[in-house]
Design a protein around this motif. Sequence first.
Motif, PDB file in Angstrom:
ATOM      1  N   SER A   1       0.858  -1.222  -0.107  1.00  0.00           N
ATOM      2  CA  SER A   1      -0.037   0.034  -0.086  1.00  0.00           C
ATOM      3  C   SER A   1       0.753   1.220   0.031  1.00  0.00           C
ATOM      4  O   SER A   1       0.477   2.240  -0.639  1.00  0.00           O
ATOM      5  CB  SER A   1      -1.056   0.018   1.163  1.00  0.00           C
ATOM      6  OG  SER A   1      -0.224  -0.116   2.517  1.00  0.00           O
ATOM      7  N   THR A   2       1.969   1.347   0.587  1.00  0.00           N
ATOM      8  CA  THR A   2       3.143   2.249   0.533  1.00  0.00           C
ATOM      9  C   THR A   2       3.462   2.557  -0.718  1.00  0.00           C
ATOM     10  O   THR A   2       3.700   3.619  -1.274  1.00  0.00           O
ATOM     11  CB  THR A   2       4.102   2.086   1.486  1.00  0.00           C
ATOM     12  OG1 THR A   2       3.649   2.004   2.829  1.00  0.00           O
ATOM     13  CG2 THR A   2       5.070   3.278   1.465  1.00  0.00           C
TER      14      THR A   2
ATOM     15  N   ARG B   1       0.949   4.173  -2.618  1.00  0.00           N
ATOM     16  CA  ARG B   1       0.722   5.643  -2.277  1.00  0.00           C
ATOM     17  C   ARG B   1       1.852   6.406  -2.984  1.00  0.00           C
ATOM     18  O   ARG B   1       1.301   7.612  -3.327  1.00  0.00           O
ATOM     19  CB  ARG B   1       0.788   5.506  -0.750  1.00  0.00           C
ATOM     20  CG  ARG B   1       0.324   7.135  -0.255  1.00  0.00           C
ATOM     21  CD  ARG B   1       0.004   7.075   1.197  1.00  0.00           C
ATOM     22  NE  ARG B   1       1.371   6.746   1.975  1.00  0.00           N
ATOM     23  CZ  ARG B   1       1.733   5.743   2.799  1.00  0.00           C
ATOM     24  NH1 ARG B   1       0.757   4.855   2.733  1.00  0.00           N
ATOM     25  NH2 ARG B   1       2.855   5.731   3.275  1.00  0.00           N
TER      26      ARG B   1
END
Length: 223
Positions: free
Chosen positions: A60-61, A64
């Motif tokens: 998810s990082t 992002r």
Amino acid sequence: MAAARSAVSPADVPRPGLRERKKTKTREAIRAAAYGLIRQQGYAATTVEQIAERAEVSPSTVLRYFPTKEDIVLTDEYDPVMAAELAARPAGEPWSASLRYVLRKALDLGAGEEAELTRLRTRLLAEVPAVRSRMLENMSATGRVLARAIAERTGLDPAGLEVRIVSMSLVGGLMEVSRYWAEHDHEENLAELVDRALDALENGLPALRGDPREGCREGPRKG
């Protein structure tokens, strides 16, 4: 694209805070992980999950910072730098001269990257349809940055048709330079290819600059 000396004074650029420096470090770790994996196993076999594991962050990082895997390859920090360079050029300098100066500066910045990495990025652009498609999507953002720089220089509306045509023609031309360079095995000098692209954008094709009626007069006559 090693940090060459900018026309913008370093004193004019505030030093990034701790939070921003951490973000930059994370972005670079993700890029390094992605490039390392792509070198080892190819672009198609490299997944966001693998990149995250090697960069020691969560998937998810990664997403992002880079909404798609293609963005990891394509995203750079040069647009605002080039816009600032254009804005800093002398007001009376011909536009074509300003462009050539700024693009040479961009090549100087790019020279700081590992040569193999620069070739890898352009090869992916030439060979991977998903990368090329994402590049086409991202071109509009770069075109808007350039349009604003043109507008500041000329006083024209950045949303005006002519400004948009000039800015997008330049962005598209530079994309084709990258593809051409990769398709020809990076054998030609990149700076010379950029100069050729600017010549074509500024002057058009030599074969199209003559009077179109010449062909009619020289063509075969009926009867």
